[in-house]
Design a protein around this motif. Sequence first.
Motif, mmCIF file in Angstrom:
data_model
loop_
_atom_site.group_PDB
_atom_site.id
_atom_site.type_symbol
_atom_site.label_atom_id
_atom_site.label_comp_id
_atom_site.label_asym_id
_atom_site.label_seq_id
_atom_site.Cartn_x
_atom_site.Cartn_y
_atom_site.Cartn_z
ATOM 1 N N VAL A 1 0.879 -1.174 0.000
ATOM 2 C CA VAL A 1 0.000 0.000 0.000
ATOM 3 C C VAL A 1 0.909 1.213 0.000
ATOM 4 N N ASP A 2 1.068 1.828 -1.163
ATOM 5 C CA ASP A 2 1.991 2.958 -1.316
ATOM 6 C C ASP A 2 1.190 4.254 -1.284
ATOM 7 N N GLU A 3 1.173 4.895 -0.122
ATOM 8 C CA GLU A 3 0.465 6.170 0.030
ATOM 9 C C GLU A 3 1.404 7.349 -0.112
ATOM 10 N N ASP A 4 2.693 7.064 -0.371
ATOM 11 C CA ASP A 4 3.670 8.143 -0.512
ATOM 12 C C ASP A 4 3.956 8.439 -1.979
ATOM 13 N N HIS A 5 4.041 7.394 -2.805
ATOM 14 C CA HIS A 5 4.317 7.516 -4.239
ATOM 15 C C HIS A 5 5.558 8.360 -4.498
ATOM 16 N N GLU B 1 2.719 -1.326 4.239
ATOM 17 C CA GLU B 1 1.986 -0.064 4.147
ATOM 18 C C GLU B 1 2.962 1.080 4.378
ATOM 19 N N ILE B 2 3.212 1.853 3.317
ATOM 20 C CA ILE B 2 4.113 3.010 3.390
ATOM 21 C C ILE B 2 3.249 4.266 3.535
ATOM 22 N N PRO B 3 3.384 5.016 4.617
ATOM 23 C CA PRO B 3 2.475 6.146 4.892
ATOM 24 C C PRO B 3 2.814 7.351 4.017
ATOM 25 N N VAL C 1 7.155 2.327 8.843
ATOM 26 C CA VAL C 1 6.516 1.519 7.805
ATOM 27 C C VAL C 1 5.835 0.352 8.501
ATOM 28 N N GLN C 2 4.592 0.104 8.155
ATOM 29 C CA GLN C 2 3.855 -1.000 8.770
ATOM 30 C C GLN C 2 3.925 -2.223 7.873
ATOM 31 N N VAL C 3 4.300 -3.380 8.470
ATOM 32 C CA VAL C 3 4.363 -4.653 7.749
ATOM 33 C C VAL C 3 3.360 -5.597 8.382
ATOM 34 N N ASN C 4 2.339 -5.971 7.643
ATOM 35 C CA ASN C 4 1.318 -6.917 8.106
ATOM 36 C C ASN C 4 1.728 -8.321 7.671
ATOM 37 N N ILE C 5 1.722 -9.269 8.617
ATOM 38 C CA ILE C 5 2.236 -10.618 8.352
ATOM 39 C C ILE C 5 1.191 -11.639 8.755
ATOM 40 N N ASP C 6 0.971 -12.603 7.874
ATOM 41 C CA ASP C 6 0.135 -13.752 8.207
ATOM 42 C C ASP C 6 1.034 -14.782 8.885
ATOM 43 N N ALA C 7 0.996 -14.820 10.207
ATOM 44 C CA ALA C 7 1.928 -15.646 10.977
ATOM 45 C C ALA C 7 1.469 -17.085 11.139
ATOM 46 N N THR C 8 0.421 -17.498 10.413
ATOM 47 C CA THR C 8 0.058 -18.913 10.463
ATOM 48 C C THR C 8 1.126 -19.770 9.796
ATOM 49 N N ALA C 9 1.845 -19.206 8.809
ATOM 50 C CA ALA C 9 3.000 -19.880 8.215
ATOM 51 C C ALA C 9 4.236 -19.375 8.951
ATOM 52 N N ILE D 1 12.366 -8.547 4.486
ATOM 53 C CA ILE D 1 11.716 -7.258 4.230
ATOM 54 C C ILE D 1 12.388 -6.145 5.040
ATOM 55 N N GLU D 2 12.705 -6.425 6.292
ATOM 56 C CA GLU D 2 13.391 -5.434 7.125
ATOM 57 C C GLU D 2 14.727 -5.033 6.510
#
Length: 407
Positions: A88-92, A133-135, A150-158, A169-170
Amino acid sequence: MSMASRAASAPEHATPQPASKAKPSKTRRHGKLRRHLANIYRLTIKELRSIRADPIMLVLVAYTFTFAVYATATGAKTEATNLSIGIVDEDHSDLSHQIADGLTPPTFRSVTEIGANEIDASMDSQRFLFVIEIPPKFQENILAGRKASVQVNIDATAVAQAFNGKMYIENVIVNYVTQFITRREGAMGEPVKIVTRAKFNPNLNSSWFNSVMQVINNLTMLAIILTGAALIREREQGTVEHLLVMPVVPGEIMLSKILANGMVILAAAQLSLLFVVQGWLQVPIAGSPLLFLFGSCFYVFTVAALGILLGTIASTMGQFGLLAIPVILVMMLLSGTQTPMESMPVWLQYLMNVISPTPHFVVFAQDVLYRGAGLSIVWPEILAMAVIGAVYFAFALRRFRHVIFGS
């Protein structure tokens, strides 16, 4: 003949010479040894014919050392590969575009740009494993020296892929932000550059490790199951009673079962190492396959003796299966093939090294196949396997005599 001559000749035949007494004793020992070896040979041929007459078991052995090794090595990877990611690039800005371009295959799939309102739905439907998500004003805050996030959303089931992918990513975000700042301010760059060189597996490819460890696990599993099942099958079919009336001893029967099944398993493992691991998976083998085969003989003897021991405890094939499964699982999970021995409690490491040959064989196999170690380095592991095998065999032989021969 006179009485005097008969009396004179009597002492010659009544007192034999010491040499003539020792010679028959030595001859009897040699004859007894030859008889034992002949019995073991004939019983081993019988066991090999029994294996040949069981096509289902031969198919199982072939599958275990071919497709099972390949599937485990290529399908159970722990490194981050082909991960689905959205952004999600909100900075462009130039910086946000560089970060998106840095998330490249084969670690990630092509980055898909989405809106902020799509994050929850896309992760709930398992469309993405990661969403970045980049603000707004992210680049502006970086250049102004203000705090930026920067917010990183992770599906931690895997879990494994989530952890490894998060670290990647970091690193990408930190590296691109650092490069962007240094270029804008004309700095010389980082004062210290760390260069990491991985020995024995430069690309950290998990299939190089998993393939060899799977061969070891299959050796353990089949050596226990085949030898124990061979004994249980004879007990259930009643053919073991035929051995009771033959001039054979329990040790000969045990050795024949260990030799016959061990030869089949070792041949399959060596072919798997040559054609599947080296040929199919392209895993380089640094050491001597002959040395690996030599050490494998001690290991297979030890675990096959354990299989005989379990076969004397169980009376049916079902009981043997229920007894063998937890033993095999413990030996595999606490051997170093799944998790490092160093991560276990110290008392558990000591216990497994005393009662189980598998940790010693794992160290032996890794030293020989990965690092090219010679006999001068791995002989302590071979000695440890031999000692544990002697204890297993002695205890199994005692149980075998008591259960089968009733002595």
